[in-house]
Design a protein around this motif. Structure first.
Motif, mmCIF file in Angstrom:
data_model
loop_
_atom_site.group_PDB
_atom_site.id
_atom_site.type_symbol
_atom_site.label_atom_id
_atom_site.label_comp_id
_atom_site.label_asym_id
_atom_site.label_seq_id
_atom_site.Cartn_x
_atom_site.Cartn_y
_atom_site.Cartn_z
ATOM 1 N N ASN A 99 33.436 -12.736 -17.086
ATOM 2 C CA ASN A 99 34.738 -12.095 -17.272
ATOM 3 C C ASN A 99 34.884 -11.492 -18.665
ATOM 4 O O ASN A 99 35.983 -11.155 -19.089
ATOM 5 N N ASN A 100 33.783 -11.395 -19.385
ATOM 6 C CA ASN A 100 33.750 -10.884 -20.757
ATOM 7 C C ASN A 100 34.504 -11.755 -21.746
ATOM 8 O O ASN A 100 34.871 -11.303 -22.828
ATOM 9 N N GLU A 101 34.743 -13.010 -21.367
ATOM 10 C CA GLU A 101 35.352 -13.962 -22.298
ATOM 11 C C GLU A 101 34.276 -14.474 -23.241
ATOM 12 O O GLU A 101 33.170 -14.809 -22.811
ATOM 13 N N LEU A 102 34.603 -14.539 -24.521
ATOM 14 C CA LEU A 102 33.665 -15.059 -25.507
ATOM 15 C C LEU A 102 33.440 -16.543 -25.266
ATOM 16 O O LEU A 102 34.398 -17.317 -25.190
ATOM 17 N N ILE A 103 32.173 -16.942 -25.118
ATOM 18 C CA ILE A 103 31.860 -18.359 -24.919
ATOM 19 C C ILE A 103 30.960 -18.904 -26.027
ATOM 20 O O ILE A 103 30.733 -20.109 -26.105
ATOM 21 N N GLY A 104 30.448 -18.023 -26.877
ATOM 22 C CA GLY A 104 29.597 -18.489 -27.958
ATOM 23 C C GLY A 104 28.916 -17.334 -28.661
ATOM 24 O O GLY A 104 29.341 -16.182 -28.548
ATOM 25 N N TYR A 105 27.843 -17.672 -29.377
ATOM 26 C CA TYR A 105 27.116 -16.660 -30.138
ATOM 27 C C TYR A 105 25.719 -17.170 -30.452
ATOM 28 O O TYR A 105 25.408 -18.353 -30.287
#
Length: 128
Positions: A99-105
């Motif tokens: 959903n294009n939600e940021l979950i990390g990097y």
């Protein structure tokens, strides 16, 4: 099913790959990262905060980048530094869900050395 493929891609990469969640917890390290960061704990770093591995200025910049990632779904990669000794450029890259939600990097290492292996050399393949 794809999880096996994605994990295999990361595991065979010669560059260190350290994945973190939004709270900076290290959730995964490939073998190259475990070896590179052996002096700091290697695989024992998994489950710990990435921020514990950096100085205050680096932590400030990591948090600024994470906030920039949150601002817009098009904010996904930023150049963070050049390591002349290892001849590489380093980037911080957003990890987003379906959903294009940021979950990390993660930190992406791009080495600029010319490959020394011979093309299609099955007798002496590239070593990971």
């Amino acid at each position: 099913m794809l999880d096996k493929f994605f994990k295999s891609v990361l595991d065979t990469d010669r560059a260190p790959v350290v994945l973190c969640d939004k709270e900076h917890t290290i959730v995964y390290m490939n073998d190259a990262a475990i070896k590179k960061y052996a002096d700091q704990g290697g695989a024992e770093l998994i489950g710990k905060s990435l921020l514990d591995c950096h100085n205050p200025h680096s932590n400030e910049m990591i948090n600024k980048v994470l906030e920039w990632f949150r601002q817009d779904i098009s904010h996904n990669m930023i150049y963070t530094y050049r390591n002349e000794k290892e001849n590489k450029d380093v980037y911080m890259v957003a990890i987003r869900d379906e959903n294009n939600e940021l979950i990390g990097y993660y930190e992406k290492h791009e080495f600029r050395n010319h490959e020394t292996a011979n093309i299609y050399d099955f007798d002496d393949p590239v070593k990971y």
